[in-house]
Motif scaffolding. Sequence first.
Motif, PDB file in Angstrom:
ATOM      1  N   ALA A   8      36.473  17.827  -0.295  1.00  8.25           N
ATOM      2  CA  ALA A   8      37.322  17.227  -1.332  1.00  8.25           C
ATOM      3  C   ALA A   8      36.477  16.835  -2.548  1.00  8.25           C
ATOM      4  N   LEU A  42      52.960  12.509   6.887  1.00  9.63           N
ATOM      5  CA  LEU A  42      52.819  11.089   6.565  1.00  9.63           C
ATOM      6  C   LEU A  42      51.359  10.845   6.199  1.00  9.63           C
ATOM      7  N   LEU A  43      51.128  10.205   5.073  1.00 13.23           N
ATOM      8  CA  LEU A  43      49.752   9.984   4.625  1.00 13.23           C
ATOM      9  C   LEU A  43      48.940   9.280   5.717  1.00 13.23           C
ATOM     10  N   GLN A  94      41.546   4.620   4.886  1.00 10.61           N
ATOM     11  CA  GLN A  94      42.322   5.413   5.842  1.00 10.61           C
ATOM     12  C   GLN A  94      42.640   4.559   7.072  1.00 10.61           C
ATOM     13  N   ASP A  96      36.530  14.616  -5.103  1.00 10.16           N
ATOM     14  CA  ASP A  96      37.287  13.426  -5.484  1.00 10.16           C
ATOM     15  C   ASP A  96      36.599  12.561  -6.537  1.00 10.16           C
ATOM     16  N   LYS A 110      50.148  17.065  -3.844  1.00  7.70           N
ATOM     17  CA  LYS A 110      51.181  16.311  -3.102  1.00  7.70           C
ATOM     18  C   LYS A 110      52.452  16.184  -3.933  1.00  7.70           C
ATOM     19  N   VAL A 132      39.674  18.678   6.133  1.00  6.43           N
ATOM     20  CA  VAL A 132      39.373  18.203   4.784  1.00  6.43           C
ATOM     21  C   VAL A 132      38.250  17.183   4.905  1.00  6.43           C
ATOM     22  N   GLY A 163      36.089  14.586   3.081  1.00 10.58           N
ATOM     23  CA  GLY A 163      36.007  13.803   1.856  1.00 10.58           C
ATOM     24  C   GLY A 163      34.720  13.013   1.813  1.00 10.58           C
ATOM     25  N   ARG A 164      34.873  11.671   1.876  1.00 10.00           N
ATOM     26  CA  ARG A 164      33.710  10.803   1.713  1.00 10.00           C
ATOM     27  C   ARG A 164      32.636  11.019   2.770  1.00 10.00           C
ATOM     28  N   ASP A 223      45.515  19.858  -4.019  1.00 11.39           N
ATOM     29  CA  ASP A 223      46.183  18.770  -3.290  1.00 11.39           C
ATOM     30  C   ASP A 223      46.960  17.891  -4.264  1.00 11.39           C
ATOM     31  N   VAL A 225      50.089  19.016   6.639  1.00 14.89           N
ATOM     32  CA  VAL A 225      48.940  18.120   6.568  1.00 14.89           C
ATOM     33  C   VAL A 225      49.284  16.943   7.463  1.00 14.89           C
ATOM     34  N   PRO A 274      43.064  15.693   7.151  1.00 11.26           N
ATOM     35  CA  PRO A 274      42.143  14.836   6.381  1.00 11.26           C
ATOM     36  C   PRO A 274      41.823  13.590   7.213  1.00 11.26           C
ATOM     37  N   GLY A 275      41.125  12.650   6.602  1.00  9.04           N
ATOM     38  CA  GLY A 275      40.796  11.417   7.339  1.00  9.04           C
ATOM     39  C   GLY A 275      39.754  11.682   8.406  1.00  9.04           C
ATOM     40  N   ILE A 276      38.747  12.469   8.059  1.00  8.56           N
ATOM     41  CA  ILE A 276      37.675  12.796   9.009  1.00  8.56           C
ATOM     42  C   ILE A 276      36.532  11.794   8.826  1.00  8.56           C
TER      43      ILE A 276
HETATM   44  O1  C5P Z   1      37.272  10.451   1.725  1.00  8.25           O
HETATM   45  P1  C5P Z   1      38.334  10.803   2.703  1.00  8.25           P
HETATM   46  O2  C5P Z   1      37.843  11.630   3.858  1.00  8.25           O
HETATM   47  O3  C5P Z   1      39.190   9.651   3.133  1.00  8.25           O
HETATM   48  O4  C5P Z   1      39.253  11.788   1.843  1.00  8.25           O
HETATM   49  C1  C5P Z   1      40.383  12.415   2.337  1.00  8.25           C
HETATM   50  C2  C5P Z   1      40.901  13.360   1.293  1.00  8.25           C
HETATM   51  O5  C5P Z   1      42.081  13.952   1.821  1.00  8.25           O
HETATM   52  C3  C5P Z   1      41.282  12.710  -0.029  1.00  8.25           C
HETATM   53  O6  C5P Z   1      41.063  13.657  -1.048  1.00  8.25           O
HETATM   54  C4  C5P Z   1      42.759  12.428   0.132  1.00  8.25           C
HETATM   55  O7  C5P Z   1      43.443  12.469  -1.087  1.00  8.25           O
HETATM   56  C5  C5P Z   1      43.193  13.604   1.022  1.00  8.25           C
HETATM   57  N1  C5P Z   1      44.368  13.398   1.870  1.00  8.25           N
HETATM   58  C6  C5P Z   1      44.504  12.340   2.744  1.00  8.25           C
HETATM   59  N2  C5P Z   1      45.637  12.201   3.490  1.00  8.25           N
HETATM   60  C7  C5P Z   1      46.621  13.084   3.428  1.00  8.25           C
HETATM   61  C8  C5P Z   1      46.483  14.191   2.575  1.00  8.25           C
HETATM   62  C9  C5P Z   1      45.330  14.317   1.816  1.00  8.25           C
HETATM   63  O8  C5P Z   1      43.599  11.531   2.857  1.00  8.25           O
HETATM   64  N3  C5P Z   1      47.697  12.971   4.177  1.00  8.25           N
END
Ligand code: C5P
Length: 228
Positions: A15, A119-120, A191, A17, A68, A209, A211-212, A66, A157, A179-181
């Motif tokens: 990502a 769901l986010l 997260q 970001d 959304k 995905v 990210g950080r 992304d 997702v 995401p959310g790894i």
């Molecule tokens: O840094 P982190 O691993 O939390 O980043 C997760 C990435 O995935 C961010 O870019 C966030 O916008 C994206 N994302 C998410 N949850 C979702 C869809 C996308 O965290 N449901």
Amino acid sequence: MRDPKAGRKPLFYVALDDPDWEKDRLLVEQLRDHVDGFKVGLGLVAWAGLAPVQWLRSEGIDVFLDLKLHDIPQTVATAAAAAEQLGVRFLTLHALGGEAMLSAARDVCQQTQLLAVTLLTSLDQSDLAPWADETDPAALTFRLAKLALQTGVDGLVCAGTEAARLRRAVGPTPVLAVPGIRLPEQASQDQRRVVTPQQAVAAGADLLVLGRVITQSPRPLETLSAIR
Ligand code: C5P
């Protein structure tokens, strides 16, 4: 659409970001030969527009856009058509936008694969309680997943914590992007429902995905290699 016979070799997308595209671009140069592509999201687009997407595509790099999307069907279809024209590989839109919105996007995308956000991963039961009749994140995820897949979107997702049950429910074909790894022992930050890379893959994720876990690593390439 993923070939169900191709086995479970997950795709890794990093990502981008950071709002400063020059910093993101340095990361791209460092990692481009070691990932399947890069995710461009709202944070970067709000600051740099779509120039990063155009640059990545001109370099032959795969893009996960992304955005959304969540708006009336006509507006979402217009935006989805732009992603298709830019040569984006994956585009996200919210399953909560409803069947007509998802179908409208589906109708204008041939190459671009649509991934519906269920769901986010930043939401949990306490966020749902004030407005939803269903406050169990997993149950709501399944409802939204079913609705989205009925419209012909290519995948979902979802949080890694729901991926295994979702995979069993939807079968082998839909792409599951997680995401959310986080690495073991790493803070979840904003997260709520996080998993390790191993847990995501074991749960049946097709696309991770990152990210950080990568962008805030002091040595992104080493961390990426360790994960892969
Ligand atoms: O840094 P982190 O691993 O939390 O980043 C997760 C990435 O995935 C961010 O870019 C966030 O916008 C994206 N994302 C998410 N949850 C979702 C869809 C996308 O965290 N449901």
